[in-house]
Design an enzyme around this catalytic site. Structure first.
Site, short mmCIF file in Angstrom:
data_model
loop_
_atom_site.label_atom_id
_atom_site.label_comp_id
_atom_site.label_asym_id
_atom_site.label_seq_id
_atom_site.Cartn_x
_atom_site.Cartn_y
_atom_site.Cartn_z
N SER A 168 8.30 -5.59 -23.92
CA SER A 168 9.73 -5.47 -23.60
C SER A 168 10.14 -6.74 -22.84
CB SER A 168 9.99 -4.22 -22.77
OG SER A 168 9.29 -4.24 -21.55
N HIS A 220 6.31 1.03 -25.19
CA HIS A 220 4.85 1.06 -24.97
C HIS A 220 4.18 2.31 -25.54
CE1 HIS A 220 5.46 -1.71 -21.22
NE2 HIS A 220 5.66 -2.34 -22.35
N GLU A 230 8.34 3.51 -18.01
CA GLU A 230 7.23 3.69 -17.07
C GLU A 230 7.54 4.71 -15.98
OE1 GLU A 230 6.20 -0.21 -15.56
OE2 GLU A 230 6.45 -1.08 -17.56
N GLU A 260 -0.16 0.90 -21.65
CA GLU A 260 -0.60 0.63 -20.28
C GLU A 260 -1.51 1.73 -19.74
OE1 GLU A 260 2.81 -0.50 -17.90
OE2 GLU A 260 3.05 -2.36 -19.03
N ASP A 280 10.34 2.62 -14.11
CA ASP A 280 10.88 1.44 -14.79
C ASP A 280 11.40 1.87 -16.15
OD1 ASP A 280 11.60 -0.93 -15.92
OD2 ASP A 280 9.56 -1.76 -16.07
N GLU A 312 13.17 0.12 -11.24
CA GLU A 312 13.15 -1.23 -11.82
C GLU A 312 14.01 -1.28 -13.07
OE1 GLU A 312 9.13 -2.67 -12.39
OE2 GLU A 312 9.71 -3.80 -14.18
N ASP A 353 13.47 -7.10 -13.09
CA ASP A 353 12.43 -7.65 -13.96
C ASP A 353 13.10 -8.54 -15.00
OD1 ASP A 353 10.42 -8.16 -15.79
OD2 ASP A 353 10.09 -6.08 -16.35
N LYS A 370 6.09 -11.87 -12.40
CA LYS A 370 5.19 -11.96 -13.57
C LYS A 370 4.99 -13.45 -13.83
CE LYS A 370 6.64 -7.86 -16.26
NZ LYS A 370 7.72 -7.37 -17.17
N HIS A 428 1.50 -6.89 -14.02
CA HIS A 428 0.80 -7.22 -15.26
C HIS A 428 1.81 -7.26 -16.41
CE1 HIS A 428 0.47 -2.72 -16.60
NE2 HIS A 428 1.58 -2.98 -15.96
N LYS A 482 1.82 -3.47 -9.86
CA LYS A 482 1.62 -2.49 -10.93
C LYS A 482 0.71 -3.11 -11.97
CE LYS A 482 5.83 -3.36 -13.72
NZ LYS A 482 6.87 -2.69 -14.52
#
Ligand code: PGA
Ligand code: ZN
Length: 437
Positions: free
Chosen positions: A39, A160, A169, A212, A247, A293, A318, A343, A371, A394
């Site tokens: 993403s 994901h 998430e 994840e 998130d 997030e 993010d 990141k 990550h 995370k």
């Protein structure tokens, strides 16, 4: 001096090619492998892909590998920097060779692999651990270290996973643990209880996991996910000690100013940012949420600004910020959020990522290290989190080698600090303020 640099094409956790680079000095052999997102935001540095459809669906990175071996690497060897003190000069050279603002010429993946190797070699040349080297690069004055709260993504949705859940998430955050090792135990116990709950409710076939390492049961409304988490936390006996973070990665389901929570199904479920805001407020009222997030898209500034006005939970940017200092400054001017997701591959060099973290801290924002969904067993971000003094990170669920590699490295760091008699503490409830203590 650097005696050799060798890059190769290897695989990430989704079976897609990525860049691995090995740099050799008189102090040792240093290897780094870069991660890759699914993403991704539009403001990220460019990951160079071959686009040769005859190999890996066009996802090969042989050009990036070539750029390390034939352009960036030789220039770095020739420059003959003192790696123990000249990380900024290394990164400036790599940026200069690329000549673009988004690293699209030689590739952020190529550049980052070298920046990471240079940091590792620099730490070895200085005779210190990578986290201590990064703390020095940050200009740290504290004599103690802070171990982060691990926000573990135990329910996967969005891009994901294959379920209908739009939100990407759902994380558990053991703020009430006593140490990092204790925090890992709290989360792993809760993850095991969550698995039992899912089997009971949805059957054994529902315990498959997402990118994840979190479960991806057949749920679609965020409340269903949060009810599961709250119950799992209670079953594990950690109520009150484990909080929750979300998130949604809302950029993945944003189109022309609307958010489609049915984007993975045949039935559209569109809402404007006003309605989405009301949904978040309901969730924040009902559940023990401490972090949110990317609730809105990367260009939906008005929604961010409205929401941030009276938002008590940590509001993390993010895709909004993309670890890019210009975006961070813009978000500060607009008072759009109060936390930076860090990141390193969004920006492409360690120096620039550290500058981004410093900028965020200068506003008294928090920094949340992350990550990517496409990862490797490279555990660089564990040291990064401690070195930056970010207070939380995370790295996915306590499941899958590329996720636990980071948590295991952090437990190593905690043991090392204890063994060496150095001062350290677990961030716990104060995870947003770790930098200021
Ligand atoms: P990505 O997702 O690595 O797939 O971009 C992570 C995130 O959105 O935080
Ligand atoms: Zn995100």
């Amino acid at each position: 001096p650097i005696t050799s640099i060798q890059a190769s094409q290897r695989l990430d956790s989704r079976g897609k090619p990525t860049v691995q680079t090995t740099l050799t000095t008189e102090h040792g052999i240093f290897t780094s492998i870069v991660p890759s997102g699914a993403s991704k935001g539009d403001y990220e540095a460019v990951e160079l892909r071959d686009n040769d459809k005859t190999a890996y669906q066009g996802n090969g990175v042989l050009h990036a590998v070539h750029n390390v071996n034939n352009v960036l690497g030789p220039a770095l060897v020739k420059a003959n920097f003192d790696l123990s003190t000249q990380l900024k000069a290394v990164d400036a050279l790599l940026i200069d060779l690329d000549k673009t603002s988004d690293k699209s010429n030689l590739g952020a993946n190529a550049i980052l692999s070298l920046s990471m190797c240079a940091a590792r070699a620099g730490a070895a040349a200085a005779g210190i651990s990578l986290y201590a080297f990064i703390a020095r690069e940050m200009g740290a004055t504290s004599t103690d270290f802070v171990l982060p709260v691990p926000f573990m993504n135990v329910l996967n949705g969005g891009d994901h996973s294959g379920n209908a859940m739009a939100f990407q998430e759902f994380m558990i955050a053991p703020v009430g643990a006593e140490s990092f090792a204790d925090a890992v135990r709290f989360n792993a116990e809760t993850y095991a209880c969550l698995k039992g709950l899912i089997v009971k409710k949805y059957g054994k076939a529902a315990i498959g996991i997402g990118d994840e390492g979190g479960f991806a049961p057949p749920i679609s409304h965020p409340s269903e996910a949060l009810d599961l988490l709250v119950q799992a936390i209670e079953d594990a006996g950690h109520t009150g000690k484990i909080k929750v973070g979300i998130d949604p990665a809302s950029q993945s389901f944003e189109k022309a100013g609307e958010y489609d929570l049915g984007f993975k199904t045949d039935t559209a479920q569109k809402m404007g940012s006003g309605e989405l805001t009301r949904l978040y407020r309901e969730l924040l009222d009902k559940y023990p949420i401490v972090l949110l997030e990317d609730p809105f898209g990367q260009d939906d500034w008005d929604a961010w600004m409205q929401f941030n006005k009276d938002c008590e939970v940590e509001l993390v940017g993010d895709d909004l910020l993309a670890t890019n200092i210009e975006r961070i400054k813009m978000a500060k001017r607009k008072a759009a959020c109060d936390s930076l997701l860090l990141k390193i591959n969004q920006i492409g060099t360690l120096s620039e990522a550290l500058a981004a973290a410093k900028e965020a801290f200068s506003y008294d924002w928090s920094v949340f290290v992350s990550h990517r969904s496409g990862e490797t067993t490279d555990d660089f971000i564990a040291d990064l989190t401690v070195g930056v003094r970010a207070g939380h990170l995370k790295s996915g669920a306590p499941c899958r080698g590329e996720r636990v590699a980071k948590y295991n490295r952090l437990m190593d760091i905690e043991d090392e600090l204890r063994a060496r008699g150095l001062r350290y503490r677990y961030a716990g409830e104060g995870f947003r303020r770790a930098h200021a203590s």
